[in-house]
Structure formats: C-alpha cells, structure tokens
Scaffold this motif. Structure first.
Motif, short mmCIF file in Angstrom:
data_model
loop_
_atom_site.label_atom_id
_atom_site.label_comp_id
_atom_site.label_asym_id
_atom_site.label_seq_id
_atom_site.Cartn_x
_atom_site.Cartn_y
_atom_site.Cartn_z
N THR A 148 0.93 -1.18 -0.04
CA THR A 148 0.22 -0.07 -0.22
C THR A 148 0.61 1.30 -0.27
OG1 THR A 148 -2.00 1.40 0.93
CG2 THR A 148 -0.22 -0.02 2.35
N SER A 149 0.62 2.16 0.20
CA SER A 149 0.48 3.76 0.35
C SER A 149 1.14 4.42 1.48
CB SER A 149 0.46 4.78 -0.36
OG SER A 149 -1.24 5.41 -0.02
N ARG A 150 2.01 4.83 1.75
CA ARG A 150 2.39 6.02 2.56
C ARG A 150 1.36 6.38 3.23
NH1 ARG A 150 8.14 7.18 0.97
NH2 ARG A 150 9.10 6.21 1.79
N SER A 151 1.00 7.56 2.95
CA SER A 151 -0.74 7.96 3.24
C SER A 151 -1.70 6.61 4.10
CB SER A 151 -1.07 8.59 2.42
OG SER A 151 -1.63 8.12 1.51
N MET A 152 -2.12 5.90 3.20
CA MET A 152 -2.58 4.95 3.83
C MET A 152 -2.43 3.45 5.25
SD MET A 152 -5.35 4.51 1.61
CE MET A 152 -6.23 2.38 2.16
N ALA A 153 -0.74 3.85 5.06
CA ALA A 153 -0.39 3.44 6.11
C ALA A 153 -0.68 4.13 7.62
CB ALA A 153 1.24 3.45 6.03
N GLN A 154 -0.67 5.80 7.03
CA GLN A 154 -0.53 7.03 8.23
C GLN A 154 -1.83 6.98 9.23
OE1 GLN A 154 1.02 9.92 6.11
NE2 GLN A 154 3.16 8.96 6.86
N ARG A 155 -3.00 6.57 7.59
CA ARG A 155 -4.25 6.60 7.97
C ARG A 155 -4.97 5.25 8.04
NH1 ARG A 155 -6.78 11.19 7.04
NH2 ARG A 155 -8.58 9.96 6.24
N PHE A 156 -4.02 4.14 8.50
CA PHE A 156 -5.74 3.39 9.16
C PHE A 156 -4.60 2.21 10.14
CE2 PHE A 156 -7.45 4.89 5.15
CZ PHE A 156 -7.96 4.67 5.40
N GLU A 157 -5.53 1.34 10.67
CA GLU A 157 -4.66 0.63 11.59
C GLU A 157 -4.14 -0.65 10.89
OE1 GLU A 157 -7.00 -0.37 14.55
OE2 GLU A 157 -6.58 1.54 15.95
N GLY A 158 -3.55 -1.94 11.26
CA GLY A 158 -2.49 -2.46 9.82
C GLY A 158 -1.96 -2.26 9.16
N ALA A 159 -2.11 -0.88 8.46
CA ALA A 159 -1.08 -0.70 6.95
C ALA A 159 -0.11 -0.33 6.79
CB ALA A 159 -2.38 -0.09 6.52
N GLY A 160 0.39 -0.34 8.38
CA GLY A 160 1.67 -0.20 7.55
C GLY A 160 3.65 -1.33 7.49
N LEU A 161 3.85 -0.92 7.32
CA LEU A 161 4.91 -1.94 6.66
C LEU A 161 5.08 -2.89 8.26
CD1 LEU A 161 6.76 -2.90 4.50
CD2 LEU A 161 8.90 -1.34 5.29
N GLY A 162 5.02 -4.46 7.29
CA GLY A 162 5.16 -5.37 8.65
C GLY A 162 3.93 -5.32 9.57
N GLU A 163 3.00 -4.77 9.59
CA GLU A 163 1.44 -4.51 9.91
C GLU A 163 1.12 -5.73 9.44
OE1 GLU A 163 1.26 -1.02 12.35
OE2 GLU A 163 0.57 -0.81 10.59
N GLU A 164 0.02 -6.05 10.17
CA GLU A 164 -1.34 -7.27 9.24
C GLU A 164 -2.38 -6.44 9.39
OE1 GLU A 164 0.25 -11.97 9.73
OE2 GLU A 164 -0.33 -10.59 11.67
#
Length: 387
Positions: A148-164
C-alpha cells in the motif's frame, strides 16, 4: 501625489488598530487558502491518475469499478484483441483486476472507513507509469501479502509496513509501501488478484479490465468494438475520463470552500472598514490640511485606499505563510462514486496562494472604499476645526 511614506507613518502611528486588522485578515486568508489547497489536492490526485492511452473496461451500465463485474471468459477475449500495447518483454498490457471494499479502522480517532482493496496482476504495475516501491518488497503471488502507500499506512490500523491488515476475516501482511505519483492508486491496498478473489468469495470474475492501446486512433476503434460487439457487452472508457467523472467530491469541497470564504471575507471587510473609518475620524484635520494644500479629492481617496490595501496585503501574506506547514499533509474524504475513502494531500501551489493574495486585495479595496469616500466629503473648514 501623496508620498507612500505618509501612509506607512500613519499605519505605524495607529499600530494597535493596524495590527488587529492584519491579524483578522490573516485568519480569513488562512482559512480560505486551506480550503482552496484541500480542493486543489483532491483535484490533483484525480487528474494525475489517468494515462493518455489507458482504458478501463466495465460492465455495461456500471459507473465505477466497485459496481462492475466482468467474467473470466470476456477478460480472456479482451487479452487476445489486436492493437494493444506491449511491454519490453512482449507481454500485452492488459490487467484484469478485482476491486472490493472493506471497512477498516482509522488510526487515532477510533472511527472506521471503507477502503478499496485491489486484486492485481504483475501487469498492473506497468499500467501505472509512476508506480514504484519505496519501502519493503513487492508481494508474492498466491500468499496473503499486500502493499500500500505511505498515506494509507499512516491513516489505517494494520496498514503499516510489517503490520497485518484484517481483510474479510483474514490477515494480510503488509510487505511493501509504494508511490504512484500522488494518483488514486495511493488510496488503495494491493494484493494478488487470485488470493483476493478467494478471500472475498468473488471467484470467477473481475471488476474491470485495464489496458493500454497503441494510439488514440486505436483507442477509438476499440471503444466502438467493445461497446457494439455483443460477445463483449462492455463499457469502454478512457482512464482520464473515468477519474474526471469521479471528481464530485472535489467539486463539493471547492463549493464549500468558496461559501466559507465569502462569509469570512464579508466579515473581514467590515473589520477593515471599521479600522479605516477610525482613521478618518481621528485624522480629520490632516485631511483638511491636505485639501487646503491643494491635493485633489481622488488623490486623497487613493491615499486611504492604499492604506487599506497595504493592511490587507500584509494580512494576506501572513495568512498564506501560515498555510505552508500544511503543504503535503495527507488527509482523506469520501468518494461518493465508490463509497470509499480517497486519500490526498494539501497542495498550496502558486495558483492557490495567488487566490489568497487576490482575496486580501479585494478585502482591502471594498473595505477601504467607503471610508476613503467619506474622507473627501468632509468640508475643508469643518475638517480644520476638528481637534
């Protein structure tokens, strides 16, 4: 002509009233430019999402990918069409894709939002010329991995790099973050199309087929073929037109921003007029002296208008500078065509800042006109008798 230093000294002598007017104007311009920058950011995201020769094929009657369905047999027939562009390896640039929506928790505020999950093939990356992985690695086909994108990773739980990320009751590991030139793809989570079809129980079909033609002439011919041949029964639309039709959210933000600006501007004009009326009242003897010295009425009107404009431009400059820390800040809004959230960034380009400066000048002209006219209507003798 009255020297400009006369106006500057006058403003400095009444520095408290001048400062309050500058601050009031700055707040109005700041709020207005924020709204303009919000609309500009959303417009940019939708405008840069389409490639000139790319097309999206939907079910006839569908207006968005989320409401479309294309069966596998039709998708295979599309792949065999002529006049389709190929990559360096000779592979046809056609990508059947599945788009589904899942409700996902936002970080921080405890709320949820609909997020677009796109099942893609390896060709999908080549159909987005600005696509590039910026962190992590690409996902592997056939396993529950996603990017996904960085902005999605910042806005949604579980969307960060290494998360589920929990999608349809299954855990998808986020293995990479990508950029797509600020386009609509940065509002999506990508995973393997086969894995997504199984997880979402949408096996046997796709939402759309994305492809690239070799020329504009071939694009027109392809539209005629796909829409008129009964074996396809598809709606063919250029990518740019597709995203342009989804810009309703941007129009709504722009309208709301303009309405807010109008009301704020009217209030600021009264504040400017009040300051300038005060200036006229306290400087009646100065005005009388100027007229006794032979300065024309239009010169005195211009003098007071200049003071008003200088005050508002100073406030406008302060307001525009106050928005710069927000430049590039990610936010999101609902896309009512897909009922999902689209992420974008504030954009304060020269055109947006120019709108703020013009707004400040308008406040200065309109707010200062009435006091300036009043200044020259005071009889010279009455003005000279004022204490």
């Amino acid at each position: 002509m009255i020297p400009v230093k006369y106006n500057l000294r006058s403003l400095r002598a009444r520095w408290v009233a001048s400062l309050m007017t500058i601050i009031g104007t700055a707040l109005v311009v700041w709020a207005s430019v924020l709204a303009f920058g919000l609309a500009a950011g959303l417009e940019y995201t939708l405008n840069v999402s389409g490639e000139p020769l790319d097309m999206i094929l939907l079910r006839k009657g569908a207006t968005a990918e989320t409401g479309s369905s294309v069966d596998e047999a039709t998708a295979r027939r599309v792949t065999a069409l002529s006049n389709l562009a190929t990559d360096d390896e000779g592979k046809t640039l056609v990508s059947p894709e599945l788009v589904v929506i899942d409700n996902t928790a936002r970080r921080g505020d405890g709320g949820n939002a609909n997020v677009i999950i796109r099942g893609v093939t390896p060709i999908a990356r080549k159909l987005r010329s600005e696509f590039k992985l910026v962190e992590g690695r690409d996902m592997k086909p056939g396993v529950r991995e996603a990017i996904t994108s960085r902005s999605m990773a910042q806005r949604f739980e579980g969307a960060g790099l290494g998360e589920e990320l929990d999608l349809f009751g299954q855990k998808f590991k986020i293995v990479g973050l990508f950029e797509a030139g600020g386009g609509a793809a940065e509002s999506e989570v990508w995973t393997d199309v086969e894995v997504l079809s199984q997880t979402s129980k949408r096996e046997g079909g796709f939402s759309s087929v994305q492809l690239r033609t070799t020329s504009e002439e071939n694009m027109t011919a392809l539209v005629d073929l796909l829409e008129n041949d009964e074996q396809f029964a598809l709606k063919a639309i250029s990518e740019r037109q597709y995203f342009a039709e989804q810009s309703s959210a941007g129009i709504a933000i722009k309208i709301v921003g303009r309405v807010i600006s109008v009301f704020l501007t009217i209030g600021a004009m009264f504040a400017v007029a009040n300051t300038m009326y005060g200036a006229v009242a306290s400087r009646a003897r100065e005005i009388g002296t100027l007229r006794a010295l032979g300065f024309a009425r239009r010169t005195i009107v211009g003098c007071f208008l200049l003071e008003s404009i200088l005050l508002c431009l100073a406030g406008g400059l302060l307001g525009c500078l106050g928005t710069l820390p927000f430049n590039g800040l990610s936010t999101g809004t609902a896309n009512w065509d897909t009922f999902s959230e689209i992420t974008f960034s504030f954009r304060f380009g020269p055109d947006v800042l120019l709108q703020g400066a013009l707004l400040a000048m308008l406040m200065g002209v309109v707010g200062g006109m009435a006091p300036a006219i009043r200044a020259v209507r005071i009889p010279i003798v009455s003005a000279l008798r004022e204490i």
